[in-house]
Design an enzyme around this catalytic site. Structure first.
Site, short mmCIF file in Angstrom:
data_model
loop_
_atom_site.label_atom_id
_atom_site.label_comp_id
_atom_site.label_asym_id
_atom_site.label_seq_id
_atom_site.Cartn_x
_atom_site.Cartn_y
_atom_site.Cartn_z
N PRO A 86 0.81 -1.22 0.00
CA PRO A 86 0.00 0.00 0.00
C PRO A 86 0.85 1.28 0.00
CG PRO A 86 -0.37 -1.30 2.01
CD PRO A 86 0.62 -2.03 1.19
N GLU A 87 0.51 2.20 -0.89
CA GLU A 87 1.17 3.51 -0.95
C GLU A 87 0.12 4.56 -0.54
OE1 GLU A 87 3.32 3.99 -4.68
OE2 GLU A 87 3.49 1.83 -4.89
#
Ligand SMILES: [Zn+2]
Length: 274
Positions: free
Chosen positions: A2-3
């Site tokens: 996840p960014e």
């Protein structure tokens, strides 16, 4: 992994579910004790007992539950996932921490790879010292980017993965922003022209905003326990995960290489090394 757009999507999803709820207790599975950054479940319970979740915010890739006088910060890292529905039996071995709330609902932290962490702190100075500007904030300007990186010999991809420069960018969105800017991932920062810094700045902003609008890029619905929702930005990807496929801009073929130990995708035609 996840960014920024994925963590922001999680934040927006959880906020209405958690606002105003009070913490009762924290729990750790007996065979794995690291998820609360080194404190025990009992110590964490003492710190958060009776505290209300007043807001959910995000900084870079960190999700922050703001309590009256303290913060509970989640870093999802590789595979962390936060949700409220009781996990299925086969998922339970991957729950590295969970919390009981005042209405007897729960917050579960599932983390298959176990790199994720939850940190209690009285303030967020430690986080501010670690992180650079937010890419969608007024502080993020082409001048900031050039001033921070313009003299560096570092390759642009590595520089953009550095969370102390711009917070929240990771492998997917750096590859996409560099493609949009027409910059080779191995380009040395010091060789980038003023016009290209301008273009790179706008490419980062456009890419991150579009990804947030489409709930991020998920290949499976692995951010939500409750819903079979997946991020729709995957259809917008120009280079990431498209090795050997035609570039959507020039019909050259997307190439995969390694930069900063990370799988890196680019189009040699649109992104020549200068
Ligand atoms: Zn191309």
């Amino acid at each position: 992994m996840p960014e920024l757009p994925e963590v922001e999507t999680v934040r927006r999803h959880l906020e209405p579910l958690l606002l105003g709820r009070r913490f009762v207790s924290a729990h750790l599975p007996t065979d794995y004790q690291k998820a609360l950054s080194g404190i025990s479940a009992k110590e964490c319970t003492t710190l958060i007992y009776g505290k209300t979740i007043q807001s959910l915010t995000r900084r870079g890739k960190y999700l922050i539950l703001n309590l009256e006088d303290s913060h509970l910060t989640f870093h999802l890292r590789m595979t962390g996932r936060i949700f409220q529905t009781e996990p299925e039996e086969q998922e339970k071995k991957h729950i590295t921490a969970w919390f009981t709330l005042s209405d007897n609902s729960h917050i579960y932290f599932k983390d298959v790879r176990k790199f994720g962490r939850i940190l209690w702190s009285s303030d967020l100075k430690w986080l501010e010292e670690k992180l650079g500007v937010e890419p969608l904030s007024a502080e993020f300007t082409p001048e900031y980017l050039e001033a921070k990186l313009g003299e560096k010999k570092q390759r642009i991809k590595s520089a953009l993965l550095d969370q102390s420069v711009v917070a929240g960018l990771g492998n997917i969105y750096v590859d996409e922003a560099l493609h949009l800017a027409g910059l080779h991932p191995e380009q040395s920062c010091s060789g980038i022209s003023r016009a290209k810094w301008l273009k790179l700045h706008s490419s980062i902003v456009v890419t991150i905003q579009a990804a947030i609008d489409l709930n991020g890029t998920t290949f499976q619905s692995f951010y939500f326990g409750e819903e079979e929702t997946s991020g729709e930005f995957v259809s917008q990807l120009n280079v990431f995960g498209r090795t050997g496929k035609p570039c959507k801009t020039c019909h050259g073929l997307v190439v995969k290489t390694k930069v900063a130990q990370r799988g890196t995708h680019y189009c040699p035609v649109c992104q020549p090394l200068r």
